[in-house]
Write a protein that holds these residues in place. Structure first.
Motif, PDB file in Angstrom:
ATOM      1  N   GLY A   2       0.801  -1.200   0.000  1.00 57.16           N
ATOM      2  CA  GLY A   2       0.000   0.000   0.000  1.00 57.16           C
ATOM      3  C   GLY A   2       0.842   1.261   0.000  1.00 57.16           C
ATOM      4  O   GLY A   2       2.033   1.246   0.316  1.00 57.16           O
ATOM      5  N   LYS A  25     -13.147  -6.346  -4.275  1.00 63.39           N
ATOM      6  CA  LYS A  25     -11.782  -5.943  -4.594  1.00 63.39           C
ATOM      7  C   LYS A  25     -11.503  -4.526  -4.104  1.00 63.39           C
ATOM      8  O   LYS A  25     -10.400  -4.227  -3.620  1.00 63.39           O
ATOM      9  CB  LYS A  25     -11.528  -6.020  -6.099  1.00 63.39           C
ATOM     10  CG  LYS A  25     -11.774  -7.389  -6.716  1.00 63.39           C
ATOM     11  CD  LYS A  25     -10.834  -8.434  -6.167  1.00 63.39           C
ATOM     12  CE  LYS A  25     -11.033  -9.766  -6.892  1.00 63.39           C
ATOM     13  NZ  LYS A  25     -10.221 -10.857  -6.274  1.00 63.39           N
ATOM     14  N   GLU A  28     -10.864  -4.668  -0.341  1.00 62.28           N
ATOM     15  CA  GLU A  28      -9.521  -5.183  -0.035  1.00 62.28           C
ATOM     16  C   GLU A  28      -8.450  -4.126  -0.267  1.00 62.28           C
ATOM     17  O   GLU A  28      -7.552  -3.923   0.548  1.00 62.28           O
ATOM     18  CB  GLU A  28      -9.232  -6.422  -0.884  1.00 62.28           C
ATOM     19  CG  GLU A  28     -10.043  -7.643  -0.493  1.00 62.28           C
ATOM     20  CD  GLU A  28      -9.748  -8.859  -1.367  1.00 62.28           C
ATOM     21  OE1 GLU A  28      -9.813  -9.989  -0.848  1.00 62.28           O
ATOM     22  OE2 GLU A  28      -9.457  -8.667  -2.573  1.00 62.28           O
ATOM     23  N   ARG A  29      -8.547  -3.432  -1.405  1.00 61.57           N
ATOM     24  CA  ARG A  29      -7.549  -2.420  -1.730  1.00 61.57           C
ATOM     25  C   ARG A  29      -7.672  -1.185  -0.828  1.00 61.57           C
ATOM     26  O   ARG A  29      -6.655  -0.604  -0.416  1.00 61.57           O
ATOM     27  CB  ARG A  29      -7.671  -2.010  -3.204  1.00 61.57           C
ATOM     28  CG  ARG A  29      -7.177  -3.060  -4.170  1.00 61.57           C
ATOM     29  CD  ARG A  29      -5.652  -3.208  -4.114  1.00 61.57           C
ATOM     30  NE  ARG A  29      -5.003  -2.015  -4.661  1.00 61.57           N
ATOM     31  CZ  ARG A  29      -4.250  -1.184  -3.927  1.00 61.57           C
ATOM     32  NH1 ARG A  29      -4.038  -1.410  -2.642  1.00 61.57           N
ATOM     33  NH2 ARG A  29      -3.694  -0.128  -4.486  1.00 61.57           N
ATOM     34  N   GLU A  32      -5.989  -1.950   2.351  1.00 63.09           N
ATOM     35  CA  GLU A  32      -4.537  -1.913   2.170  1.00 63.09           C
ATOM     36  C   GLU A  32      -4.004  -0.484   2.150  1.00 63.09           C
ATOM     37  O   GLU A  32      -2.872  -0.224   2.573  1.00 63.09           O
ATOM     38  CB  GLU A  32      -4.148  -2.604   0.857  1.00 63.09           C
ATOM     39  CG  GLU A  32      -4.325  -4.113   0.863  1.00 63.09           C
ATOM     40  CD  GLU A  32      -4.086  -4.716  -0.503  1.00 63.09           C
ATOM     41  OE1 GLU A  32      -3.693  -3.965  -1.437  1.00 63.09           O
ATOM     42  OE2 GLU A  32      -4.288  -5.932  -0.657  1.00 63.09           O
ATOM     43  N   GLU A  33      -4.842   0.438   1.651  1.00 66.08           N
ATOM     44  CA  GLU A  33      -4.409   1.835   1.529  1.00 66.08           C
ATOM     45  C   GLU A  33      -4.747   2.676   2.761  1.00 66.08           C
ATOM     46  O   GLU A  33      -4.635   3.901   2.732  1.00 66.08           O
ATOM     47  CB  GLU A  33      -5.018   2.469   0.278  1.00 66.08           C
ATOM     48  CG  GLU A  33      -4.508   1.883  -1.024  1.00 66.08           C
ATOM     49  CD  GLU A  33      -3.018   2.118  -1.243  1.00 66.08           C
ATOM     50  OE1 GLU A  33      -2.471   3.056  -0.636  1.00 66.08           O
ATOM     51  OE2 GLU A  33      -2.404   1.364  -2.010  1.00 66.08           O
ATOM     52  N   ALA A 227      -9.795  -6.176 -10.313  1.00 68.14           N
ATOM     53  CA  ALA A 227      -8.693  -5.606  -9.527  1.00 68.14           C
ATOM     54  C   ALA A 227      -8.246  -4.271 -10.118  1.00 68.14           C
ATOM     55  O   ALA A 227      -7.945  -3.323  -9.380  1.00 68.14           O
ATOM     56  CB  ALA A 227      -7.524  -6.589  -9.468  1.00 68.14           C
ATOM     57  N   ASP A 231      -8.385  -0.417  -8.282  1.00 62.46           N
ATOM     58  CA  ASP A 231      -7.318   0.584  -8.238  1.00 62.46           C
ATOM     59  C   ASP A 231      -7.816   1.946  -8.726  1.00 62.46           C
ATOM     60  O   ASP A 231      -7.482   2.993  -8.159  1.00 62.46           O
ATOM     61  CB  ASP A 231      -6.132   0.131  -9.092  1.00 62.46           C
ATOM     62  CG  ASP A 231      -5.324  -0.973  -8.441  1.00 62.46           C
ATOM     63  OD1 ASP A 231      -5.418  -1.141  -7.212  1.00 62.46           O
ATOM     64  OD2 ASP A 231      -4.590  -1.675  -9.169  1.00 62.46           O
TER      65      ASP A 231
END
Length: 281
Positions: A2, A25, A28-29, A32-33, A227, A231
């Motif tokens: 991240g 997704k 999850e991201r 992470e960020e 995914a 982003d």
């Protein structure tokens, strides 16, 4: 790895069902960020789906809600602010369903009761979500609200059926409410027009495998998967896109601007024998 792109930000993610979901997704991201958020889906999906697993993984509280029900949405926003300790900075609307598609009703023989439900679930719920958030002043200044769309809102695709009408309405709501929300509260509202993606909902569209292959051949960069879309959503939630609003943003490898690609033309020509091509053309 991240980059703390969403560190300190709070949000709500609607529509995560299983690990095929774009919303899954995104969750999850976002985790992470550095984001903290709640998850929401229908009560049935929360009981029978895998969202509980996602909630544990992302340390996110799950708030069941029918996104077409204003009272349920009010509860989601209020409880999210209580749990997260303040207004939210981002909201994802990743919701879509057509009973006409599920029941294999073709576009020139729609069940209008089904159509009403399609529009309510897939598009009008976006307006309800925005209106509830606006009235409750639930989104922080410079916050970001996203809805997921598809190019069928502008162009006709065989088998996409009444979902095309829903996506067109979704995008219109994003523009119309985006103007008001931006003017009054400095909140951004956009839609992302994603490549055809293998999700639980998308799998029900007639000819989805062929559509995915076709768009992949047509797109100079190929299809964007779930995914990739996650982003892109994160950049739209971040402070890097503070002045982007009222836009329908194509995230499709360039598909939306291509008339005929080399790969598609090559495959098209292969479908004819040489003599037939010379005779007709």
């Amino acid at each position: 790895m991240g980059f703390d792109l969403l560190k300190g930000k709070r949000g709500i993610i609607f529509g995560a069902l299983n690990d095929m979901s774009i919303a899954w997704k995104v969750a999850e991201r976002a985790y992470e960020e550095g984001a903290r958020f709640t998850l929401s889906n229908t009560p049935v999906a929360c009981r029978m789906g895998e969202v509980v697993e996602l909630g544990k993984k992302c340390e996110a509280e799950i708030i069941p809600a029918d996104a077409t029900n204003v009272a349920d949405l009010e509860n989601v926003f209020q409880k999210s602010m209580d749990v997260l300790g303040g207004k939210v900075d981002f909201v994802l609307h990743s919701i879509g369903m057509s009973l006409n598609v599920r029941k294999k009703r073709v576009y020139h023989d729609l069940d209008y009761n089904y159509l009403t439900k399609t529009l309510d679930i897939s598009a009008i719920s976006f307006h309800k979500m925005l209106q509830v958030a606006f009235k409750m002043d639930a989104v922080s200044e410079w916050g970001s609200v996203l809805g997921l769309s598809y190019v069928a809102a502008q162009r006709t695709f065989y088998g996409y059926n009444d979902m095309a009408d829903a996506k067109a309405l979704l995008e219109s709501i994003g523009r119309s409410f985006g103007y008001i929300y931006g003017r009054e509260r400095k909140v951004r509202v956009n839609t992302i027009s994603q490549s055809p993606t293998v999700t639980t909902a998308g799998s029900g569209v007639k000819g989805i495998d062929g559509l995915i292959d076709f768009s992949d051949r047509m797109s100079p960069l190929g299809n964007a998967d779930a995914a990739d879309c996650a982003d892109y959503c994160l950049t739209m939630f971040s402070d890097l896109t503070r002045k982007v609003t009222m836009q329908n943003l194509f995230h499709d490898g360039g598909f939306s601007n291509v008339g005929m690609s080399l790969r598609a033309m090559t495959q098209y020509n292969k479908s004819f024998d040489t003599d037939d091509i010379e005779t007709k053309y």
